[in-house]
Design a protein around this motif. Sequence first.
Motif, short mmCIF file in Angstrom:
data_model
loop_
_atom_site.label_atom_id
_atom_site.label_comp_id
_atom_site.label_asym_id
_atom_site.label_seq_id
_atom_site.Cartn_x
_atom_site.Cartn_y
_atom_site.Cartn_z
N LEU A 195 -1.81 -0.56 -6.77
CA LEU A 195 -1.11 -1.83 -6.66
C LEU A 195 -0.25 -1.87 -5.39
O LEU A 195 -0.09 -0.88 -4.71
CB LEU A 195 -0.23 -2.06 -7.89
CG LEU A 195 -0.89 -2.05 -9.27
CD1 LEU A 195 0.16 -2.36 -10.34
CD2 LEU A 195 -2.04 -3.05 -9.33
N GLY A 196 0.33 -3.03 -5.14
CA GLY A 196 1.24 -3.20 -4.01
C GLY A 196 0.72 -4.12 -2.93
O GLY A 196 1.38 -4.34 -1.91
N ALA A 205 4.77 0.15 -0.66
CA ALA A 205 4.93 -0.94 -1.61
C ALA A 205 6.35 -0.99 -2.16
O ALA A 205 6.97 -2.06 -2.23
CB ALA A 205 3.92 -0.82 -2.74
N ARG A 206 6.87 0.15 -2.55
CA ARG A 206 8.23 0.17 -3.12
C ARG A 206 9.26 -0.25 -2.07
O ARG A 206 10.21 -0.99 -2.37
CB ARG A 206 8.55 1.56 -3.68
CG ARG A 206 7.74 1.91 -4.92
CD ARG A 206 8.18 3.23 -5.52
NE ARG A 206 7.37 3.59 -6.67
CZ ARG A 206 7.54 3.09 -7.89
NH1 ARG A 206 8.51 2.22 -8.12
NH2 ARG A 206 6.75 3.46 -8.88
N ALA A 207 9.07 0.22 -0.86
CA ALA A 207 10.01 -0.16 0.21
C ALA A 207 9.95 -1.66 0.47
O ALA A 207 10.98 -2.29 0.74
CB ALA A 207 9.68 0.62 1.49
N PRO A 244 -2.98 -0.71 7.43
CA PRO A 244 -4.42 -0.41 7.37
C PRO A 244 -4.91 0.02 5.99
O PRO A 244 -6.03 -0.31 5.59
CB PRO A 244 -4.59 0.72 8.40
CG PRO A 244 -3.44 0.55 9.34
CD PRO A 244 -2.31 0.06 8.50
N GLU A 245 -4.06 0.77 5.24
CA GLU A 245 -4.47 1.21 3.91
C GLU A 245 -4.66 0.01 2.98
O GLU A 245 -5.58 -0.01 2.16
CB GLU A 245 -3.44 2.17 3.32
CG GLU A 245 -3.85 2.76 1.98
CD GLU A 245 -2.77 3.60 1.33
OE1 GLU A 245 -3.07 4.28 0.33
OE2 GLU A 245 -1.61 3.56 1.80
N ALA A 246 -3.81 -0.99 3.12
CA ALA A 246 -3.95 -2.19 2.30
C ALA A 246 -5.23 -2.94 2.65
O ALA A 246 -5.95 -3.41 1.76
CB ALA A 246 -2.73 -3.09 2.48
N VAL A 247 -5.53 -3.05 3.95
CA VAL A 247 -6.76 -3.72 4.37
C VAL A 247 -7.98 -2.97 3.85
O VAL A 247 -8.93 -3.57 3.33
CB VAL A 247 -6.81 -3.84 5.91
CG1 VAL A 247 -8.17 -4.37 6.37
CG2 VAL A 247 -5.69 -4.75 6.41
N GLU A 248 -7.95 -1.65 3.93
CA GLU A 248 -9.07 -0.84 3.43
C GLU A 248 -9.25 -1.05 1.92
O GLU A 248 -10.37 -1.17 1.43
CB GLU A 248 -8.81 0.64 3.73
CG GLU A 248 -9.86 1.58 3.19
CD GLU A 248 -11.21 1.44 3.87
OE1 GLU A 248 -12.22 1.84 3.26
OE2 GLU A 248 -11.25 0.93 5.00
#
Length: 342
Positions: A192-193, A270-272, A209-213
């Motif tokens: 999630l995030g 995500a938490r940040a 980039p990790e979110a896009v991936e």
Amino acid sequence: MIICGSCALNFLVNRLARAARLTQYAHGGGGACKIPPGELERIVTGLTGGGDALVVGGADGDDAAVLRVAGGRAVVSTADFFTPVVDDAYDWGRIAAADALSDVYAVGGEPLMALNLLGWPSDALPAELAREVLRGGRDVADLAGCPIAGGHSIDDPEPKYGLAVTGVADPGRLLRLDAGRAGVPLSLSKPLGLGVLNARHKATGEVFPEAVETMTTLNAAAAVAALERGAACATDVSGFGLLGHLYKLARASGVTAVVDAAAVPYLDGARAAVRDGFVPGGTRRNLAWVSPHTEFRRIAEEERLLLADAQTSGGLLVAGEIPGAPVIGELAPLGRRHLVVR
């Protein structure tokens, strides 16, 4: 010096992309721009249905419609589109296509063909960027073995893109909201995030980039694994957040879903993002919708927001265990609430 045509086009597109931040042309983004779930349910109540041949869809709000046809097969149909979640036109096209295809995988289907759905502010953004969006959608659809056969476009003040997808399924081996049973574990195939990271990207331009991936990864493998292990109940986690989609599943199945908050995976940052205030309005509306149906046991507000975070092209939530996906809880006999977060 001679410059090839494709290199010149790529240079032009890259320059245009730097000049035009797509997320600034939309009031919301991705799953966070959906009509609030409670309001949507009031709007569509009594307006869906299709008789006995419609084996999935209608009142429960499943991810796609499944219609039984001759020859022991079923047709799967869905449509999904949204405003930009990232500024890169090609990546937005990939994300939107993966999100639309996910609805077919979420019911245990296989996509066969898709149609583009494009809204474009022709006076504000160049046609070359629209082409990049469509190219991204085509490339992800190609990965799914799903040809895009045309589509429909309109001149729209806000850019919007997605797909209408047709697929097939075995009506005897479906993944559906109302098939959850007490005692079965819950698995989640993606972290999630995405909503809060996309909100940060929209506000600051920072790229994740990790979110896009994550958003461009198809849910095909998770769906196949779920069916191979005999799962009958699943949903994909998108604009209504983990808790919103899990509430719909638990309600349709007549069970209580118990979530172990410490077992839920999150993307880095995500938490940040939540702590720094980058929370989409859709995420807050999701939490407000599910809170009356949820027993939160010493769960802080930050954690509640992340669990309700409006995802775009999120993972599959499966009633059952699948390889590589953490178990985040279980289904239990129906109690005082449909959701318990401990």
